[in-house]
Design an enzyme around this catalytic site. Structure first.
Site, short mmCIF file in Angstrom:
data_model
loop_
_atom_site.label_atom_id
_atom_site.label_comp_id
_atom_site.label_asym_id
_atom_site.label_seq_id
_atom_site.Cartn_x
_atom_site.Cartn_y
_atom_site.Cartn_z
N ASP A 493 0.84 -1.19 0.00
CA ASP A 493 0.00 0.00 0.00
C ASP A 493 0.89 1.25 0.00
OD1 ASP A 493 -1.57 2.20 1.76
OD2 ASP A 493 -2.95 1.00 0.59
N ASN A 501 -2.59 12.99 -4.04
CA ASN A 501 -3.67 13.47 -4.90
C ASN A 501 -4.11 14.87 -4.50
OD1 ASN A 501 -3.85 11.20 -6.54
ND2 ASN A 501 -5.24 10.14 -5.14
N ASP A 510 -1.84 9.25 -10.53
CA ASP A 510 -1.84 8.20 -11.57
C ASP A 510 -0.40 7.91 -12.04
OD1 ASP A 510 -4.53 8.14 -11.32
OD2 ASP A 510 -4.94 9.32 -13.13
N GLU A 537 -4.79 2.34 -4.27
CA GLU A 537 -3.34 2.44 -4.20
C GLU A 537 -2.71 1.16 -3.68
OE1 GLU A 537 -5.49 4.06 -2.48
OE2 GLU A 537 -4.95 4.30 -0.36
#
Length: 625
Positions: A493, A501, A510, A537
């Protein structure tokens, strides 16, 4: 004036003075078929251990006019009431006295005619139902009256719930007509509730839907509550078990609350929209069950007060949750709020009336019954809307799948038609057409390959997707079980991915996912190793035939490589770290692969909880900590 006339006149004056002194109700041929007795009923505050002989000798100063304030609310109450009727006119009639409160514990009624005891009747919901003078949901007493009768009724009331005394004098025909009308209304209401509850239960059994299961439990428990509230359940279900009456109402309130919380959680889809509200609803359901068991050991009056307050709080809380979710744009929450508004208003008004804070010219249960009827029907419609939305979504998916299959079919048919036409041409044309056909087939094959890749490859990162991972882990688990070789699962993770973000934008996020996915592919050397995007993620890695030491080495190398990985966006270097959970075991069953994945996930969450940017191997000691 004759002696007989004078005597009759004197007796009439004596009776009239007695009637006026006692404030008796005079009944004659013009008396209404239905007459409330509130204005003629008196109550005494004398010692409740007094017997009828002591009470009947009390003077008029020992009696007070009965008013709603005296008997308002719930509580342990014992008191005497009395009223008198004087029959004026040359007629004989049958009358019925009714007390429209089916939850009085004990009623001792003494009927006197001119100070002579005519009858004694004992009834109440602590007495078997069959011992009532009239088989009715409420408490009723029939008597006959002829000219110049002077009836006095002494009634001793003992109750631990509502002491409301809506007493009415009926003609026998009017009473039985009213009973039939009430039975029709109550029967229709309970029948509708049963029909909705059973229908929801059948849908729950066939569709395996928790929403319909909780709704069925909610409706059926409320149906039994309504039947108990009207006295119908005591009459038809447990007429010889009056002990059930001492706990059934608080118990049904708690059961209904628990199902209301669970149903609300499902119908508003709080699992996806608000984890906080989800936990509140589940806590509310647990507290409702706890109140159920606590109420079995409390006094009936105290348990009922607690449960009424809990129900009022529940209605307000669920209304708040539905409004909050509705303002956030959730369609089902808006519809839920509309339906629940009627229930909340009815419960609040009835609850305040039962607790003695509000007095209205209706029975305390009436607002609740109106709100319940609206809410039950509206919620059934709400579930139907949700069911239809889910059905339309499934139909849309099926339609798209059929359209895709039809396109493939048309492509193949077109290729076959080209092949058929080519076979009819001359040699050169045959060669040309054959070449065109081969090109078309090659393009079709490439399209099929791309379609296959789209179903197994994550479009953003280029690694395998979750569907491919699920199939592969089952296959590798079988190999591990057959060959008795260890299999390792790595759950990875990205730390603080949300802040990336929020700070740099979703496009930067991304790009980070793509760079990390490419690095993971570079680190996995063996063709049997698999890396996939597990969701969001998170990445999942399968390492067949790998022991704990090897799995930890691979995980640590991945962690270091990503830590040192240069990721830039807009001229700014983005720091990245990952947390990795590792589980390694020899698979022993089909379910073991799922367990292995769960253990890796637990190790991952422990790695995140202990500071992130680390590798954590699952060990059984983690369960103890």
């Amino acid at each position: 004036m004759s002696l007989i006339t004078r005597t009759t006149f004197i007796l009439f004056l004596i009776y009239s003075s007695v009637v006026n002194a006692e404030n008796a109700l005079t009944i004659d041929i013009n008396t209404a078929d239905k007459l409330p007795l509130t204005d003629w009923v008196y109550i005494t505050s004398t010692n409740q251990s007094s017997n009828i002989s002591q009470v009947s000798r009390l003077s008029s100063t020992d009696w007070d006019k009965l008013s709603p304030d005296i008997i308002r609310g719930l509580g342990d109450k014992q008191f005497w009431v009395k009223f008198s009727l004087y029959s004026n006119g040359a007629f004989t009639t049958n009358r019925i006295i009714s007390i429209a409160n089916s939850h009085l514990d004990l009623i001792e009624l003494y009927h006197f005619n001119r100070q002579r005891l005519v009858n004694k009747v004992i009834m109440g919901d602590s007495i078997p139902f069959s011992q009532r003078p009239i088989i009715s949901n409420d408490f009723s007493y029939p008597f006959s009256s002829k000219n110049d009768d002077f009836h006095t009724f002494y009634i001793r009331i003992s109750t631990t719930g509502s002491a409301n005394l809506p007493m009415t004098l009926w003609s026998d025909n009017a009473y039985y007509q009213s009973s039939e009308q009430n039975s029709l209304i109550y029967g229709f209401q309970i029948g509708v509730l049963i029909a909705i509850g059973i229908f929801s239960l059948f849908i729950a059994l066939t569709s395996h839907s928790f929403s319909y299961t909780y709704y069925a439990g909610y409706v059926l428990s409320l149906t039994l509550f309504v039947a108990t509230l009207h006295g119908i359940a005591f009459r038809f279900i447990w007429p010889n078990w009056p002990v059930v009456q001492t706990f059934i109402l608080p118990m049904l309130l708690c059961i209904s609350m628990a199902f209301a919380y669970l149903f609300s959680e499902k119908v508003m889809q709080l699992k996806y929209h608000s984890r906080t509200m989800l936990r509140i609803c589940r806590a509310g359901a647990a507290i409702s069950v706890l109140l159920l068991f606590i109420g079995l050991f409390l006094n009936y009056n105290l348990a009922l007060k607690i449960d009424i307050c809990a129900v009022m709080f529940t209605c307000v809380l669920l209304m708040y949750i539905s409004l909050l979710q509705g303002f956030r744009g959730h369609k089902l929450a808006k519809l839920f709020a509309i339906g629940w508004a009627g229930m909340m208003l009815g419960v609040l008004i009835s609850g305040l009336m039962y607790l003695g804070y509000v007095e209205l010219e209706v029975q305390a249960k009436t607002p609740f019954m109106l709100g319940l009827s609206f809410e039950i029907v509206f919620m059934a419609a709400l579930l139907a809307i949700r069911y239809n939305d889910e059905r339309l979504a499934k139909m849309q998916i099926q339609k798209e799948a059929l359209l895709q299959a039809e396109n493939v079919k048309q492509t193949r048919e077109e290729a076959l038609r080209i092949e058929a036409r080519s076979s009819e041409q001359l040699g050169q044309m045959v060669q040309e057409r054959t070449l065109e056909l081969e090109i078309a087939l090659r393009e079709l094959n490439e399209a099929n390959q791309k379609l296959t890749e789209q179903t197994t490859i994550d479009s953003l990162t280029g690694v395998k997707n979750r569907n491919s991972f699920d199939k592969r882990i089952v296959a590798e688990g079988r190999i591990s079980r057959r060959q008795q070789t260890p299999m390792a699962i790595l759950m990875l993770d990205i730390d603080h991915f949300k802040s990336i973000n929020d700070t740099y934008g979703h496009l930067a996020g991304d790009q980070a996912l793509r760079v990390i996915a490419e690095e993971l592919k570079q680190k996995l050397k063996r063709p049997t190793d698999l890396v996939s995007r597990f969701g969001g993620e998170e990445f999942a890695i399968i390492l067949p035939n790998t022991n704990q030491e090897g799995a930890l080495q691979v995980a640590e190398s991945i962690r270091k490589a990503i830590f040192e990985l240069p990721i830039s966006w807009g001229g700014v270097t983005i720091p990245l770290t990952v947390s990795i959970g590792v589980s390694v075991e020899i698979v022993s069953s089909e379910q073991h692969t799922t367990l292995l994945l769960e253990l890796a996930d637990k190790a991952l969450y422990r790695a995140k909880n202990e500071g992130r940017n680390r590798v954590m191997l699952y060990t059984p000691e983690q369960e103890q900590n």
